[in-house]
Design a protein around this motif. Structure first.
Motif, mmCIF file in Angstrom:
data_model
loop_
_atom_site.group_PDB
_atom_site.id
_atom_site.type_symbol
_atom_site.label_atom_id
_atom_site.label_comp_id
_atom_site.label_asym_id
_atom_site.label_seq_id
_atom_site.Cartn_x
_atom_site.Cartn_y
_atom_site.Cartn_z
ATOM 1 N N ARG A 31 -33.117 -52.245 79.939
ATOM 2 C CA ARG A 31 -34.474 -52.064 79.413
ATOM 3 C C ARG A 31 -34.476 -50.778 78.591
ATOM 4 O O ARG A 31 -33.554 -49.988 78.664
ATOM 5 N N GLY A 32 -35.513 -50.539 77.833
ATOM 6 C CA GLY A 32 -35.555 -49.324 77.029
ATOM 7 C C GLY A 32 -34.412 -49.276 76.030
ATOM 8 O O GLY A 32 -33.731 -48.265 75.894
ATOM 9 N N VAL A 33 -34.211 -50.371 75.351
ATOM 10 C CA VAL A 33 -33.102 -50.548 74.421
ATOM 11 C C VAL A 33 -33.280 -49.645 73.198
ATOM 12 O O VAL A 33 -34.389 -49.492 72.682
ATOM 13 N N HIS A 34 -32.187 -49.063 72.750
ATOM 14 C CA HIS A 34 -32.206 -48.295 71.508
ATOM 15 C C HIS A 34 -32.317 -49.286 70.354
ATOM 16 O O HIS A 34 -31.546 -50.240 70.274
ATOM 17 N N THR A 35 -33.276 -49.049 69.475
ATOM 18 C CA THR A 35 -33.512 -49.970 68.356
ATOM 19 C C THR A 35 -33.555 -49.193 67.042
ATOM 20 O O THR A 35 -33.659 -47.975 67.027
ATOM 21 N N LEU A 36 -33.495 -49.956 65.966
ATOM 22 C CA LEU A 36 -33.714 -49.431 64.624
ATOM 23 C C LEU A 36 -34.840 -50.243 64.004
ATOM 24 O O LEU A 36 -35.183 -51.320 64.504
ATOM 25 N N ASN A 37 -35.389 -49.743 62.909
ATOM 26 C CA ASN A 37 -36.396 -50.537 62.206
ATOM 27 C C ASN A 37 -35.797 -51.038 60.893
ATOM 28 O O ASN A 37 -34.681 -50.672 60.528
ATOM 29 N N ALA A 38 -36.541 -51.867 60.213
ATOM 30 C CA ALA A 38 -36.040 -52.519 59.002
ATOM 31 C C ALA A 38 -35.717 -51.526 57.886
ATOM 32 O O ALA A 38 -34.934 -51.837 56.991
ATOM 33 N N LYS A 39 -36.276 -50.338 57.926
ATOM 34 C CA LYS A 39 -36.004 -49.324 56.900
ATOM 35 C C LYS A 39 -34.812 -48.440 57.258
ATOM 36 O O LYS A 39 -34.398 -47.610 56.454
ATOM 37 N N SER A 40 -34.271 -48.602 58.445
ATOM 38 C CA SER A 40 -33.113 -47.806 58.867
ATOM 39 C C SER A 40 -31.892 -48.180 58.038
ATOM 40 O O SER A 40 -31.791 -49.284 57.509
ATOM 41 N N THR A 41 -30.966 -47.244 57.945
ATOM 42 C CA THR A 41 -29.749 -47.463 57.157
ATOM 43 C C THR A 41 -28.546 -47.664 58.084
ATOM 44 O O THR A 41 -28.624 -47.416 59.294
ATOM 45 N N LEU A 42 -27.448 -48.063 57.473
ATOM 46 C CA LEU A 42 -26.214 -48.196 58.245
ATOM 47 C C LEU A 42 -25.757 -46.842 58.787
ATOM 48 O O LEU A 42 -25.128 -46.774 59.841
ATOM 49 N N ARG A 43 -26.083 -45.769 58.107
ATOM 50 C CA ARG A 43 -25.770 -44.432 58.624
ATOM 51 C C ARG A 43 -26.543 -44.188 59.916
ATOM 52 O O ARG A 43 -26.002 -43.652 60.879
ATOM 53 N N ASP A 44 -27.812 -44.582 59.949
ATOM 54 C CA ASP A 44 -28.608 -44.468 61.178
ATOM 55 C C ASP A 44 -27.960 -45.265 62.308
ATOM 56 O O ASP A 44 -27.893 -44.809 63.446
ATOM 57 N N LYS B 287 -27.326 -45.354 52.075
ATOM 58 C CA LYS B 287 -28.170 -46.101 51.133
ATOM 59 C C LYS B 287 -28.379 -47.554 51.540
ATOM 60 O O LYS B 287 -29.251 -48.219 50.985
ATOM 61 N N THR B 288 -27.562 -48.070 52.454
ATOM 62 C CA THR B 288 -27.584 -49.504 52.767
ATOM 63 C C THR B 288 -28.511 -49.788 53.942
ATOM 64 O O THR B 288 -28.263 -49.325 55.055
ATOM 65 N N PRO B 289 -29.591 -50.554 53.710
ATOM 66 C CA PRO B 289 -30.505 -50.891 54.804
ATOM 67 C C PRO B 289 -29.845 -51.840 55.808
ATOM 68 O O PRO B 289 -29.131 -52.765 55.417
ATOM 69 N N VAL B 290 -30.094 -51.601 57.086
ATOM 70 C CA VAL B 290 -29.517 -52.475 58.114
ATOM 71 C C VAL B 290 -30.008 -53.912 57.965
ATOM 72 O O VAL B 290 -29.281 -54.848 58.260
#
Length: 138
Positions: A10-23, A76-79
């Motif tokens: 639970r409490g999974v680490h997530t990214l959002n649609a604007k996150s990059t591959l660096r993130d 620069k690359t969005p996930v």
């Protein structure tokens, strides 16, 4: 009967649609995870970025632009452009047997657990099943 909710994270680490591959790279490294759910602007699940997709894109960037430009292009690359978008979620009350069979059959490293509204509740991975097997063998 044991269910997915008994072993999922639970409490999974997530990214959002604007996150990059660096993130994604930083999150994977910092938290030692291989699968990162990506959440859209409505809070729903847009997909999951696995280490496999990340590495595939990093190798593509390296082949095309050279290793010395990798970090620039990761930033620069969005996930959203790289993740597996065709995924099915499962409810937390799914039996462990059914979830395990699905992991084995689909040869996926994780399954996302969502509620009826499509909101992420957790993640269950092949490592969770390995941990369970070790517990049962003790």
């Amino acid at each position: 009967m044991k269910t997915v909710s008994d072993i999922m994270t639970r409490g999974v680490h997530t990214l959002n649609a604007k996150s990059t591959l660096r993130d994604a790279e930083l999150l994977m490294r910092e938290h030692h995870v291989r699968h990162i759910p990506v959440i859209n602007e409505n809070g729903g699940i847009a997909g999951v970025l696995s280490q496999k997709e990340f590495l595939r894109e990093a190798f593509r960037i390296t082949d095309k632009f050279g290793a010395h430009h990798l970090q620039d292009y990761l930033a620069k690359t969005p996930v959203i452009d790289c993740l597996e978008k065709q995924l099915e979620t499962l409810p937390a009350d799914t039996s462990l047997k059914d979830a395990g069979e699905r992991l084995r059959k689909e040869k996926e490293g994780c399954l996302l657990v969502a509620n009826d509204d499509g909101q992420l509740e957790g993640i269950v991975t092949s490592q969770d099943f390995v941990r369970l097997a070790i517990e049962l063998l003790d």
